[in-house]
Design a protein around this motif. Structure first.
Motif, PDB file in Angstrom:
ATOM      1  N   SER A  15      20.922 -39.319  11.607  1.00 23.19           N
ATOM      2  CA  SER A  15      19.478 -39.601  12.504  1.00 23.19           C
ATOM      3  C   SER A  15      18.318 -39.403  11.589  1.00 23.19           C
ATOM      4  CB  SER A  15      19.539 -38.762  13.869  1.00 23.19           C
ATOM      5  OG  SER A  15      19.420 -37.463  13.567  1.00 23.19           O
ATOM      6  N   GLU A  16      17.082 -39.795  12.261  1.00 23.82           N
ATOM      7  CA  GLU A  16      15.877 -39.757  11.564  1.00 23.82           C
ATOM      8  C   GLU A  16      15.498 -38.044  11.652  1.00 23.82           C
ATOM      9  OE1 GLU A  16      13.553 -41.657   9.751  1.00 23.82           O
ATOM     10  OE2 GLU A  16      15.249 -42.917  10.169  1.00 23.82           O
ATOM     11  N   LEU A  17      15.958 -37.457  12.750  1.00 24.83           N
ATOM     12  CA  LEU A  17      15.763 -36.184  12.910  1.00 24.83           C
ATOM     13  C   LEU A  17      16.731 -35.104  11.942  1.00 24.83           C
ATOM     14  CD1 LEU A  17      14.509 -33.554  14.485  1.00 24.83           C
ATOM     15  CD2 LEU A  17      16.264 -33.784  16.331  1.00 24.83           C
ATOM     16  N   ALA A  18      17.926 -35.602  11.509  1.00 22.03           N
ATOM     17  CA  ALA A  18      18.519 -35.027  10.603  1.00 22.03           C
ATOM     18  C   ALA A  18      17.851 -35.013   9.360  1.00 22.03           C
ATOM     19  CB  ALA A  18      19.934 -35.535  10.301  1.00 22.03           C
ATOM     20  N   LYS A  19      16.998 -36.172   8.877  1.00 19.37           N
ATOM     21  CA  LYS A  19      16.257 -35.999   7.694  1.00 19.37           C
ATOM     22  C   LYS A  19      15.130 -35.072   7.559  1.00 19.37           C
ATOM     23  CE  LYS A  19      17.275 -41.056   7.047  1.00 19.37           C
ATOM     24  NZ  LYS A  19      16.760 -42.200   7.285  1.00 19.37           N
ATOM     25  N   VAL A  20      14.369 -34.948   8.770  1.00 19.59           N
ATOM     26  CA  VAL A  20      13.319 -34.010   8.825  1.00 19.59           C
ATOM     27  C   VAL A  20      14.074 -32.716   8.727  1.00 19.59           C
ATOM     28  CG1 VAL A  20      11.710 -32.999  10.564  1.00 19.59           C
ATOM     29  CG2 VAL A  20      12.142 -35.450  10.554  1.00 19.59           C
ATOM     30  N   ILE A  21      15.169 -32.330   9.408  1.00 25.99           N
ATOM     31  CA  ILE A  21      15.810 -31.047   9.141  1.00 25.99           C
ATOM     32  C   ILE A  21      16.177 -30.812   7.713  1.00 25.99           C
ATOM     33  CG2 ILE A  21      17.658 -29.724   9.724  1.00 25.99           C
ATOM     34  CD1 ILE A  21      17.466 -31.051  12.591  1.00 25.99           C
ATOM     35  N   ALA A  22      16.452 -32.107   7.095  1.00 23.14           N
ATOM     36  CA  ALA A  22      17.072 -31.669   5.897  1.00 23.14           C
ATOM     37  C   ALA A  22      15.838 -31.153   4.850  1.00 23.14           C
ATOM     38  CB  ALA A  22      17.408 -33.084   5.092  1.00 23.14           C
ATOM     39  N   LYS A  23      14.681 -31.397   5.289  1.00 21.63           N
ATOM     40  CA  LYS A  23      13.430 -31.034   4.477  1.00 21.63           C
ATOM     41  C   LYS A  23      13.220 -29.586   4.511  1.00 21.63           C
ATOM     42  CE  LYS A  23      10.767 -35.230   4.434  1.00 21.63           C
ATOM     43  NZ  LYS A  23       9.496 -35.853   5.337  1.00 21.63           N
TER      44      LYS A  23
ATOM     45  N   MET B  75       3.871 -28.197   9.429  1.00 17.95           N
ATOM     46  CA  MET B  75       2.755 -27.614  10.142  1.00 17.95           C
ATOM     47  C   MET B  75       2.049 -26.791   9.223  1.00 17.95           C
ATOM     48  SD  MET B  75       3.094 -25.432  13.953  1.00 17.95           S
ATOM     49  CE  MET B  75       2.711 -26.716  15.116  1.00 17.95           C
ATOM     50  N   SER B  76       0.561 -26.612   9.749  1.00 17.89           N
ATOM     51  CA  SER B  76      -0.411 -25.827   8.819  1.00 17.89           C
ATOM     52  C   SER B  76       0.048 -24.303   9.024  1.00 17.89           C
ATOM     53  CB  SER B  76      -1.700 -26.081   9.329  1.00 17.89           C
ATOM     54  OG  SER B  76      -1.986 -25.552  10.517  1.00 17.89           O
ATOM     55  N   GLY B 161       3.654 -34.386  14.725  1.00 18.26           N
ATOM     56  CA  GLY B 161       4.762 -35.010  14.115  1.00 18.26           C
ATOM     57  C   GLY B 161       6.018 -34.219  14.165  1.00 18.26           C
ATOM     58  N   ASP B 162       7.057 -34.834  13.913  1.00 23.78           N
ATOM     59  CA  ASP B 162       8.469 -33.838  13.969  1.00 23.78           C
ATOM     60  C   ASP B 162       8.413 -32.933  13.154  1.00 23.78           C
ATOM     61  OD1 ASP B 162       9.563 -35.510  16.073  1.00 23.78           O
ATOM     62  OD2 ASP B 162      11.047 -36.759  15.014  1.00 23.78           O
ATOM     63  N   GLU B 163       7.939 -33.061  11.904  1.00 22.01           N
ATOM     64  CA  GLU B 163       7.951 -31.927  10.917  1.00 22.01           C
ATOM     65  C   GLU B 163       7.162 -30.762  11.606  1.00 22.01           C
ATOM     66  OE1 GLU B 163       7.229 -33.169   6.859  1.00 22.01           O
ATOM     67  OE2 GLU B 163       8.165 -35.058   7.165  1.00 22.01           O
ATOM     68  N   GLU B 164       5.991 -31.296  12.101  1.00 22.85           N
ATOM     69  CA  GLU B 164       5.092 -29.884  12.752  1.00 22.85           C
ATOM     70  C   GLU B 164       5.885 -29.246  13.733  1.00 22.85           C
ATOM     71  OE1 GLU B 164       0.714 -31.237  12.013  1.00 22.85           O
ATOM     72  OE2 GLU B 164       1.861 -32.814  13.013  1.00 22.85           O
ATOM     73  N   ILE B 165       6.405 -30.291  14.567  1.00 22.60           N
ATOM     74  CA  ILE B 165       7.040 -29.693  15.826  1.00 22.60           C
ATOM     75  C   ILE B 165       8.183 -28.651  15.421  1.00 22.60           C
ATOM     76  CG2 ILE B 165       8.378 -30.173  17.732  1.00 22.60           C
ATOM     77  CD1 ILE B 165       6.874 -32.859  18.017  1.00 22.60           C
ATOM     78  N   VAL B 169       9.009 -24.704  16.295  1.00 22.24           N
ATOM     79  CA  VAL B 169      10.233 -24.383  17.013  1.00 22.24           C
ATOM     80  C   VAL B 169      10.673 -22.946  15.972  1.00 22.24           C
ATOM     81  CG1 VAL B 169      12.467 -24.764  17.189  1.00 22.24           C
ATOM     82  CG2 VAL B 169      10.830 -26.454  17.810  1.00 22.24           C
ATOM     83  N   LEU B 170      10.682 -23.266  14.674  1.00 16.95           N
ATOM     84  CA  LEU B 170      10.995 -22.189  13.797  1.00 16.95           C
ATOM     85  C   LEU B 170      10.116 -20.892  14.016  1.00 16.95           C
ATOM     86  CD1 LEU B 170      12.121 -24.274  10.684  1.00 16.95           C
ATOM     87  CD2 LEU B 170      13.710 -23.085  12.145  1.00 16.95           C
ATOM     88  N   SER B 171       8.981 -21.203  13.785  1.00 16.38           N
ATOM     89  CA  SER B 171       7.980 -20.001  13.876  1.00 16.38           C
ATOM     90  C   SER B 171       8.120 -19.265  15.260  1.00 16.38           C
ATOM     91  CB  SER B 171       6.476 -20.153  13.408  1.00 16.38           C
ATOM     92  OG  SER B 171       5.794 -21.137  14.446  1.00 16.38           O
TER      93      SER B 171
END
Lengths: 162, 191
Positions: A15-23, B75-76, B161-165, B169-171
């Motif tokens: 999934s796309e989410l898995a790619k985000v997590i991989a970062k 996220m910043s 965006g998903d990277e920020e979200i 979640v992590l912080s």
């Protein structure tokens, strides 16, 4: 995918989410290592692997998380628990042994209502014969599992909204 | 004369342990390794010396903490601090709240939001994006976690965006961990 967080989040590796997590792969690797260090440390001190898994089961139940309850339940089975250790995993268990009773009381307090904790609660552990190092081991276990459950709760929301 | 703090503050208190910190002169090799003690680095906080009783988790905790709060991208750093503050409000960790409120204010140059958050919690009148971030962190920090699809949709509506979200979640989750140590193994005191 053997990683506990990714497996219990139900994330499709394609999934796309898995790619985000991989970062953030470094974070997930360290989370997995801490999971093993908290649940199955090479030096468990006064908290056996089975006792740790049993306490983790309680924390999963307090957070109403069935997938984590099953995960820690499987770890409990693998750790060859004695009768008491198995009973500790059940929220309704009332221990007669003062040490076990104090461990359970503190684990539940720190998992479900940490804001209510104070120095008196650490004193109760000491009075039950729990040494300083085991106080910290118990606290790390409860605190880490509380973290891991929230990471997975957040990832599930992200998966469902994708 | 010291007094134990009961209310949120932006003045970072002193943390007084309830548990005896590890004595560096008697630390095991595994503890020294987890503490990353070197001849030039023997200044280690009481908090970390308390955690050194469990060297196996401490060894991973420090890089994990730094990764979640300071990693590049996503996220910043300022907004991650709000994730930390949200969790610390729920768990009433006065010490963590003070440290991370101060960092937020420094990083963001926003000098008004923290006072509102300490006074009114999730009801504080904040910019919509900051409010959505705080709300999500607070709800994820409940036991059981109470953040839901609406909270997530609100983040997306505010442009996250998903990277920020993921970083939020992590912080917030990380402080579910840190608060449960800092607030239970010691207490914040003012001199």
């Amino acid at each position: 995918m053997n990683d506990v967080v990714l497996r219990l989040s139900g994330i499709d590796p394609q999934s796309e989410l898995a790619k985000v997590i991989a970062k953030r792969a470094d974070i997930f690797e360290l989370t997995e290592k801490t999971h093993d260090a908290a649940l199955r440390p090479s030096d468990p001190g006064g908290l056996s692997h089975a006792m740790r898994a049993a306490i983790a089961c309680r924390i999963a139940s307090l957070n109403d998380d069935a997938a984590f309850r099953d995960h820690f339940g499987a770890m409990l089975d693998q750790a060859a628990p004695d009768e008491t250790e198995r009973q500790v995993s059940d929220l309704d268990f009332r221990a007669s042994d003062p040490r076990i009773s104090a461990l359970i009381r503190h684990a539940d307090l720190v998992a479900a209502n940490p804001r209510a904790a104070s120095g008196r609660d650490i004193e109760l552990l000491r009075q039950a014969g729990i040494v300083e190092a085991d106080v910290v081991r118990l606290s790390e276990l409860v605190a880490f599992v509380s973290y891991q459950i929230r990471v997975v709760a957040g990832l599930r929301l992200m998966r469902q909204s994708a | 004369m010291t007094r134990v703090l009961q209310d949120f503050t932006t003045k970072v208190p002193i943390w007084k342990p309830h548990v005896m910190p590890v004595d560096l002169d008697h630390a095991t090799p595994a503890q020294l390794d987890a503490l990353q003690v070197t001849p030039s680095n023997r200044k280690i906080s009481d908090y970390v010396l308390v955690l050194a009783h469990d060297a196996e988790t401490l060894k991973h905790r420090s890089p994990l903490f730094n990764g979640i709060m300071y990693n590049r991208g996503g996220m910043s750093r300022a907004e991650r601090e709000i994730g930390a503050v949200g969790a610390s409000l729920v768990n009433r960790c006065i010490y963590c709240a003070a440290v991370h409120a101060e960092r937020y204010a420094q990083l963001s140059k926003d000098e008004t939001s923290i006072g509102k958050i300490f006074a009114d919690g999730v009801d504080a009148e904040l910019a919509p994006r900051l409010s959505a971030i705080l709300q999500f962190a607070v709800k994820l920090s409940q036991c059981r976690p109470a953040a839901d699809g609406e909270d997530l949709a609100r983040l997306k509506d505010c442009g996250l965006g998903d990277e920020e979200i993921l970083d939020l979640v992590l912080s917030a989750s990380l402080f579910g961990w840190a608060n449960r140590l800092m607030h239970t193994l010691g207490e914040p005191v003012a001199e």
